[in-house]
Design a protein around this motif. Structure first.
Motif: not given
Length: 269
Positions: A17-20, A24-26, A108-113, A116-119
């Motif tokens: 889930v985190t990888r997905s 998507a955010m990247f 709910r799968q998206v966290k604030p961190v 930042v990590l993706v950006r």
């Protein structure tokens, strides 16, 4: 029962889930960063080129010689600007990452961190590509931009990336909770540029004050990378990448702790 069991889809694990989410955010950030503005790539290239042109012109007017502490001035400046830019962009882009992605927190799968990590990963990838492009262009123009020790340059580059990542994780939380922190970080950009040996060689600083520069971890990263780039380059005694990594890992740990502690508040605001 057989049909019911066949219709059930296996649940995805947390890592999948985190990888997905990250992928998507990247893609979203990459498209926004490079294609939303028709001049996006132009400005990414033009900014360091303009600074280099101005600094070379100023040096030509007020100083003689084409070398800085055993390295050609133009490649020396390119390495400093790109290395500092890697740190700065990771820190500054992370500062607004949470606010810019508030709408995604409805999932709910998206966290604030995650934002930042993706950006920070995207900024590091873009800066790495631009650095390789500058090395290629500089080599074609017969500037000495081929590193003497490529592996050392790569490790130093990753170290500055980690330092910027840690700073970004930390200020992204502090800047969202206390807006004044963001303003202070932006104001500190210019002093950091001047005190990190980016455009002013550290050897030009009066001797009694040089030891204070070594408290700045960016100096260690930039000077180590220049030592790896240029065979004849010499700099201050005391350059230590262990010190830089101490700061990088401490800031990463602090940033992650802050994100865990204030995750709910960052989502709600």
């Amino acid at each position: 029962m057989a049909q019911l069991s066949l219709s059930r889809r296996p649940s995805r694990g947390p890592w999948r889930v985190t990888r997905s989410v990250w992928f998507a955010m990247f893609m979203r950030e990459a498209i926004s960063r490079t294609m939303a503005d028709r001049m996006g790539w132009f400005w990414m290239l033009f900014e360091p080129l303009a600074i280099i042109a101005v600094m070379v012109s100023v040096r030509g007017l007020f100083l003689s010689g084409s070398e800085v502490a055993g390295a050609d001035h133009v490649p020396w400046l390119v390495v400093g600007l790109m290395g500092y830019g890697l740190f700065r962009e990771n820190m500054m882009r992370a500062l607004g990452a949470i606010e810019a992605n508030k709408g995604l927190f409805a999932y709910r799968q998206v966290k604030p961190v995650d934002t930042v990590l993706v950006r920070c990963f995207l900024e590091g990838a873009l800066k790495s590509f631009l650095f390789l492009l500058f090395i290629g262009i500089g080599t074609l123009l017969q500037f000495d931009l081929m590193p003497a020790r490529p592996l050392g340059v790569m490790l130093d580059w990753l170290s500055l990336w980690a330092l910027g990542w840690g700073a970004g994780l930390t200020v992204s939380v502090l800047g969202d909770l206390v807006p004044e922190v963001g303003r202070v970080v932006r104001i500190l950009n210019l002093p950091l540029l001047l005190l990190s040996g980016v455009i002013l060689p550290v050897m030009y600083i009066p001797y009694p004050y040089r030891e204070y520069l070594l408290y700045n971890p960016i100096v260690h990263g930039l000077e180590s990378m220049r030592l790896s780039f240029f065979d004849g380059y010499h700099t201050l005694d005391g350059i230590d990448m262990t010190y830089l990594w101490f700061w990088a890992l401490s800031l990463i740990a602090l940033g992650l702790i802050l994100h865990l502690r204030f995750a709910a508040k960052l989502k709600a605001e």
